[in-house]
Design a protein around this motif. Structure first.
Motif, PDB file in Angstrom:
ATOM      1  N   ASN A 167     -69.426  43.318  16.209  1.00 62.64           N
ATOM      2  CA  ASN A 167     -70.293  42.537  15.327  1.00 62.64           C
ATOM      3  C   ASN A 167     -71.519  41.997  16.040  1.00 62.64           C
ATOM      4  OD1 ASN A 167     -68.582  42.833  13.101  1.00 62.64           O
ATOM      5  ND2 ASN A 167     -67.311  41.135  13.790  1.00 62.64           N
ATOM      6  N   SER A 168     -71.437  41.892  17.351  1.00 71.45           N
ATOM      7  CA  SER A 168     -72.569  41.344  18.097  1.00 71.45           C
ATOM      8  C   SER A 168     -72.962  42.342  19.180  1.00 71.45           C
ATOM      9  CB  SER A 168     -72.195  40.013  18.752  1.00 71.45           C
ATOM     10  OG  SER A 168     -71.281  40.229  19.812  1.00 71.45           O
ATOM     11  N   TYR A 169     -74.135  42.119  19.711  1.00 73.42           N
ATOM     12  CA  TYR A 169     -74.612  42.987  20.780  1.00 73.42           C
ATOM     13  C   TYR A 169     -73.656  42.941  21.970  1.00 73.42           C
ATOM     14  CZ  TYR A 169     -77.332  44.770  24.590  1.00 73.42           C
ATOM     15  OH  TYR A 169     -77.728  45.481  25.681  1.00 73.42           O
ATOM     16  N   GLU A 170     -73.185  41.761  22.310  1.00 65.03           N
ATOM     17  CA  GLU A 170     -72.285  41.618  23.452  1.00 65.03           C
ATOM     18  C   GLU A 170     -70.985  42.387  23.222  1.00 65.03           C
ATOM     19  OE1 GLU A 170     -73.963  38.982  22.085  1.00 65.03           O
ATOM     20  OE2 GLU A 170     -75.398  38.828  23.723  1.00 65.03           O
ATOM     21  N   ILE A 196     -71.709  46.130  23.754  1.00 67.74           N
ATOM     22  CA  ILE A 196     -71.847  46.443  25.184  1.00 67.74           C
ATOM     23  C   ILE A 196     -70.480  46.464  25.865  1.00 67.74           C
ATOM     24  CG2 ILE A 196     -72.729  45.578  27.391  1.00 67.74           C
ATOM     25  CD1 ILE A 196     -74.836  46.885  25.608  1.00 67.74           C
ATOM     26  N   ASN A 197     -69.666  45.453  25.591  1.00 64.08           N
ATOM     27  CA  ASN A 197     -68.342  45.397  26.222  1.00 64.08           C
ATOM     28  C   ASN A 197     -67.479  46.591  25.840  1.00 64.08           C
ATOM     29  OD1 ASN A 197     -68.914  43.000  27.560  1.00 64.08           O
ATOM     30  ND2 ASN A 197     -68.092  41.735  25.918  1.00 64.08           N
ATOM     31  N   TRP A 204     -68.539  49.511  24.697  1.00 61.71           N
ATOM     32  CA  TRP A 204     -69.155  50.727  25.254  1.00 61.71           C
ATOM     33  C   TRP A 204     -68.684  50.918  26.701  1.00 61.71           C
ATOM     34  CZ3 TRP A 204     -72.783  54.162  23.043  1.00 61.71           C
ATOM     35  CH2 TRP A 204     -73.332  55.085  23.932  1.00 61.71           C
ATOM     36  N   LYS A 205     -68.735  49.845  27.473  1.00 63.04           N
ATOM     37  CA  LYS A 205     -68.298  49.913  28.872  1.00 63.04           C
ATOM     38  C   LYS A 205     -66.809  50.231  28.968  1.00 63.04           C
ATOM     39  CE  LYS A 205     -71.825  46.882  30.821  1.00 63.04           C
ATOM     40  NZ  LYS A 205     -72.098  45.585  31.435  1.00 63.04           N
ATOM     41  N   THR A 206     -66.005  49.636  28.095  1.00 63.72           N
ATOM     42  CA  THR A 206     -64.568  49.902  28.115  1.00 63.72           C
ATOM     43  C   THR A 206     -64.295  51.380  27.900  1.00 63.72           C
ATOM     44  OG1 THR A 206     -64.020  47.688  27.308  1.00 63.72           O
ATOM     45  CG2 THR A 206     -62.376  49.394  26.944  1.00 63.72           C
ATOM     46  N   ILE A 207     -64.954  51.955  26.905  1.00 66.15           N
ATOM     47  CA  ILE A 207     -64.716  53.364  26.585  1.00 66.15           C
ATOM     48  C   ILE A 207     -65.265  54.281  27.671  1.00 66.15           C
ATOM     49  CG2 ILE A 207     -65.306  55.224  24.972  1.00 66.15           C
ATOM     50  CD1 ILE A 207     -65.235  53.062  22.731  1.00 66.15           C
ATOM     51  N   THR A 208     -66.525  54.067  28.068  1.00 68.25           N
ATOM     52  CA  THR A 208     -67.162  55.015  28.984  1.00 68.25           C
ATOM     53  C   THR A 208     -66.780  54.823  30.442  1.00 68.25           C
ATOM     54  OG1 THR A 208     -69.166  53.664  29.181  1.00 68.25           O
ATOM     55  CG2 THR A 208     -69.133  55.360  27.460  1.00 68.25           C
ATOM     56  N   LYS A 209     -66.566  53.588  30.863  1.00 68.14           N
ATOM     57  CA  LYS A 209     -66.264  53.345  32.280  1.00 68.14           C
ATOM     58  C   LYS A 209     -64.770  53.269  32.548  1.00 68.14           C
ATOM     59  CE  LYS A 209     -70.554  51.141  33.655  1.00 68.14           C
ATOM     60  NZ  LYS A 209     -71.166  49.981  34.259  1.00 68.14           N
ATOM     61  N   GLU A 210     -64.079  52.385  31.832  1.00 69.53           N
ATOM     62  CA  GLU A 210     -62.652  52.210  32.109  1.00 69.53           C
ATOM     63  C   GLU A 210     -61.835  53.434  31.707  1.00 69.53           C
ATOM     64  OE1 GLU A 210     -61.141  48.497  30.528  1.00 69.53           O
ATOM     65  OE2 GLU A 210     -62.962  47.447  31.156  1.00 69.53           O
ATOM     66  N   HIS A 211     -62.171  54.035  30.572  1.00 64.27           N
ATOM     67  CA  HIS A 211     -61.406  55.185  30.087  1.00 64.27           C
ATOM     68  C   HIS A 211     -62.058  56.519  30.443  1.00 64.27           C
ATOM     69  CE1 HIS A 211     -58.445  52.899  27.749  1.00 64.27           C
ATOM     70  NE2 HIS A 211     -59.431  52.057  27.512  1.00 64.27           N
ATOM     71  N   GLU A 212     -63.278  56.453  31.016  1.00 59.32           N
ATOM     72  CA  GLU A 212     -64.018  57.659  31.385  1.00 59.32           C
ATOM     73  C   GLU A 212     -64.082  58.645  30.222  1.00 59.32           C
ATOM     74  OE1 GLU A 212     -61.984  58.948  34.924  1.00 59.32           O
ATOM     75  OE2 GLU A 212     -63.082  57.515  36.158  1.00 59.32           O
ATOM     76  N   THR A 213     -64.388  58.094  29.072  1.00 53.52           N
ATOM     77  CA  THR A 213     -64.451  58.851  27.828  1.00 53.52           C
ATOM     78  C   THR A 213     -65.880  58.821  27.303  1.00 53.52           C
ATOM     79  OG1 THR A 213     -62.169  58.263  27.322  1.00 53.52           O
ATOM     80  CG2 THR A 213     -63.521  58.954  25.475  1.00 53.52           C
ATOM     81  N   ALA A 214     -66.332  59.941  26.749  1.00 50.64           N
ATOM     82  CA  ALA A 214     -67.689  60.023  26.205  1.00 50.64           C
ATOM     83  C   ALA A 214     -67.739  59.392  24.815  1.00 50.64           C
ATOM     84  CB  ALA A 214     -68.125  61.472  26.124  1.00 50.64           C
ATOM     85  N   ILE A 215     -68.923  58.905  24.454  1.00 51.43           N
ATOM     86  CA  ILE A 215     -69.172  58.401  23.109  1.00 51.43           C
ATOM     87  C   ILE A 215     -70.244  59.292  22.490  1.00 51.43           C
ATOM     88  CG2 ILE A 215     -70.099  56.511  21.716  1.00 51.43           C
ATOM     89  CD1 ILE A 215     -68.991  54.572  23.784  1.00 51.43           C
TER      90      ILE A 215
END
Length: 171
Positions: A65-68, A71-72, A74-85
């Motif tokens: 719902n918010s920009y924050e 961002i959080n 997006w980072k969880t998916i792409t960095k922690e899970h190493e998954t593309a969006i």
């Protein structure tokens, strides 16, 4: 593996999102759906995805719902899970197919950050211009809504509220 995520919101209908994700080629059994203000299916999706998978979204708004929040997540998916969006409503590079997906993901995140900051600043500037224009016209700017009831007896406020709800004033 491709997974889809649908989150119904004010601006995003569930049916339109489902259709777009299915047209992209994601099997319905791999699409996770949440209603407004829910995130159960999203957390199931996070438990399911693995490095090398892709999460297909009709819009980036699905992430929060918010920009924050966006961002959080997006980072969880792409960095922690190493998954593309893959965002279907934006012409952004597909982070799954990019030569250096992590770099592209970071670049997209930086662009989104820049756009959001500019949007907030532009909105603030428009609000200030509106407030200044109203002040020049002699309008009184009151920050609190409760002030508009000041000086009206409780019985009159109660009567006005009943009339607003469709009740007559006859008792």
């Amino acid at each position: 593996m491709n997974y889809g995520y649908v989150r119904e919101s004010e601006n995003l209908s569930e049916n339109n999102q489902l259709l777009a994700i299915q047209e992209y080629g994601v099997d319905e059994s791999c699409i996770y759906k949440d209603r407004r203000n829910e995130s159960e299916a999203y957390h199931v999706l996070l438990d399911k995805i693995q490095s090398g998978d892709s999460v297909i979204l009709s819009s980036i708004d699905c992430l929060g719902n918010s920009y924050e929040d966006v961002i959080n997540e997006w980072k969880t998916i792409t960095k922690e899970h190493e998954t593309a969006i893959i965002l279907l409503d934006m012409q952004l590079p597909d982070t799954a197919k990019a030569l250096n997906g992590q770099f592209v993901s970071e670049l997209v995140l930086d662009v989104l950050n820049y756009v959001e900051k500019n949007r907030r600043e532009f909105r603030r500037q428009r609000q200030m211009k509106g407030i200044n224009a109203a002040t020049v016209r002699g309008c009184e700017i009151r920050p609190e809504v409760e002030d508009r009831h000041q000086g009206i007896p409780e019985s009159e406020r109660s009567l006005r509220a009943r009339r607003a709800d469709g009740h007559s004033g006859g008792g």
